[in-house]
Scaffold this motif. Structure first.
Motif, short mmCIF file in Angstrom:
data_model
loop_
_atom_site.label_atom_id
_atom_site.label_comp_id
_atom_site.label_asym_id
_atom_site.label_seq_id
_atom_site.Cartn_x
_atom_site.Cartn_y
_atom_site.Cartn_z
N GLN A 119 60.86 -47.54 59.32
CA GLN A 119 60.77 -46.80 60.57
C GLN A 119 62.08 -46.86 61.36
O GLN A 119 62.53 -45.87 61.93
N ILE A 120 62.71 -48.02 61.38
CA ILE A 120 63.98 -48.19 62.07
C ILE A 120 65.05 -47.29 61.46
O ILE A 120 65.79 -46.59 62.17
N LYS A 121 65.14 -47.28 60.14
CA LYS A 121 66.13 -46.44 59.46
C LYS A 121 65.84 -44.96 59.68
O LYS A 121 66.76 -44.14 59.83
N PHE A 122 64.57 -44.60 59.71
CA PHE A 122 64.18 -43.20 59.95
C PHE A 122 64.61 -42.76 61.34
O PHE A 122 65.22 -41.69 61.50
N LEU A 123 64.33 -43.57 62.35
CA LEU A 123 64.68 -43.20 63.73
C LEU A 123 66.19 -43.09 63.89
O LEU A 123 66.69 -42.18 64.56
N GLU A 124 66.93 -44.00 63.27
CA GLU A 124 68.39 -43.94 63.35
C GLU A 124 68.92 -42.67 62.70
O GLU A 124 69.78 -41.97 63.27
N ALA A 125 68.40 -42.35 61.52
CA ALA A 125 68.87 -41.16 60.80
C ALA A 125 68.54 -39.88 61.56
O ALA A 125 69.38 -38.97 61.67
N MET A 126 67.32 -39.78 62.09
CA MET A 126 66.92 -38.58 62.80
C MET A 126 67.74 -38.37 64.07
O MET A 126 68.15 -37.25 64.39
N VAL A 148 71.43 -39.77 56.91
CA VAL A 148 70.19 -39.10 56.53
C VAL A 148 70.03 -39.10 55.01
O VAL A 148 68.95 -39.35 54.48
N GLY A 149 71.13 -38.82 54.30
CA GLY A 149 71.08 -38.81 52.84
C GLY A 149 70.71 -40.17 52.27
O GLY A 149 69.90 -40.27 51.34
N ASN A 150 71.28 -41.23 52.85
CA ASN A 150 70.96 -42.59 52.38
C ASN A 150 69.50 -42.94 52.65
O ASN A 150 68.85 -43.60 51.83
N PHE A 151 68.98 -42.50 53.80
CA PHE A 151 67.57 -42.76 54.10
C PHE A 151 66.68 -42.10 53.06
O PHE A 151 65.73 -42.71 52.55
#
Length: 355
Positions: A119-126, A148-151
């Protein structure tokens, strides 16, 4: 009286203890918040989330295991997640992307839960992707694309995967990586989520127009027209597809029928649908450019620039087209104004790159 008072003091203390014990127990449950129009009577389901995928979330509840399509879910919260995650989630929902990114990056230690880390990585990417798309110099397109690509690569089982793929496609298209963007949008057409299937067909068609693959683009927009469903969002996308099919017809030499289709849409549809009217006038401007009617083309693109500037993609195109039209009409100052507005407001867009 003393006995009664002391009795209630004991009872009150017991209640405080009970509540103190109960609150952490409730907090330790994960939650699935369903959309109001999901069709489910209960829009909040609590328990333990035991599995996620791009399409479904599985939660273990007191009543047994339940599975929900991602398309029906408004948000997920997880037991033990830092308060910063909830704040960042709210910022993202309210399109306050800078605050979302700042908040999520203040988390020093990632919790052990894989779901919370995801969830943390998703919020950062978005947050990063949306900051880059709006042309903010604080976030380069390259950095956002990488995040975003790495996520996406590392989280193929995330319930946020479909939304991330859409954002990744938008970033790739903005930077001119059209072939890769097309592939990402094509993935959306298989997402089992009507909203993103529609977006997949539409933006796949857009990338193909940019690549001058007009017949292939026509297939994408036609597939969108054939999508099932009569909800408002699907109906709007079908009207957008009609606009782009008319544009393609004009680009392939069939101008008069294309103009007739677009004028009908403009006459019959509600002007409050700003996205539709921005695309309709841009397509109409393209028709007039094909027939070398520069002043009519100018007027069509001016409709978008002046009346529908809230639609970023269409507004950016109108500025690009007007910069060329004003130049041909010997209006150098106006041409420069259009160029400057395009490069300042939409510096990371594909239209700015075309100048």
């Amino acid at each position: 009286m003393k006995f009664i008072a002391s009795h209630w003091l004991v009872v009150g203390a017991a209640l405080v203890v009970a509540l103190a014990l109960e609150t952490p127990a409730l907090a330790q449950k994960d939650s699935v918040f369903l959309k109001a129009d999901s069709g489910d009577r209960n829009t909040l389901v609590r328990g333990q989330i035991v599995g996620t995928s791009a399409f479904n979330v599985t939660i273990e509840t007191d009543a047994g295991q339940q599975e929900f399509p991602v398309s029906k879910i408004k948000k997920l919260t997880f037991s033990g997640e830092p308060r910063a995650v909830e704040r960042a989630r709210d910022h993202l929902e309210n399109q306050r992307y800078d605050e979302c990114l700042t908040t999520i990056r203040k988390i020093d230690e990632a919790p052990e839960s894989r779901f919370i880390q995801q969830q943390i990585k998703f919020l950062e990417a978005m947050a990063a992707g949306n900051i880059a798309l709006r042309g903010d110099p604080a976030m380069t397109p390259e950095t956002a694309e990488q995040l975003v690509g790495n996520f996406i690569k590392a989280n193929s089982d995330s319930s946020g995967l479909v939304v991330a793929v859409d954002l990744y496609g938008q970033l790739l298209m903005s930077s001119g990586n059209l072939a890769q963007a097309q592939k990402e949008f094509n993935k959306l057409t298989k997402s089992k989520w009507a909203e993103y299937e529609n977006r997949g067909y539409f933006f796949e068609g857009e990338t193909l127009i940019h690549q001058d693959q007009l017949d292939a683009a026509k297939q994408s927009f036609t597939a969108l027209l054939n999508q099932p469903g009569a909800d408002g969002e699907t109906a709007d996308f079908k009207l957008l597809a009609q606009c782009q099919l008319a544009r393609i017809s004009a680009l392939q030499g069939d101008v008069a029928p294309a103009i007739a289709v677009l004028e009908k849409i403009i006459q019959e549809q509600n002007v409050e649908n700003t996205r539709l009217f921005a695309y309709a006038y841009n397509a109409l401007g393209t028709c007039y450019l094909q027939s070398n009617e520069l002043k009519k083309a100018r007027d069509a693109f001016l409709h978008t620039q002046l009346l529908f500037s809230t639609e970023p993609d269409a507004h950016a195109e109108s500025l690009f087209r007007l910069s060329k039209i004003w130049s041909e009409l010997k209006e150098t100052d106006r041409s420069n104004e259009s160029r400057e507005l395009l490069t300042s407001r939409y510096r990371n867009s594909i239209w700015a790159a075309k100048l």
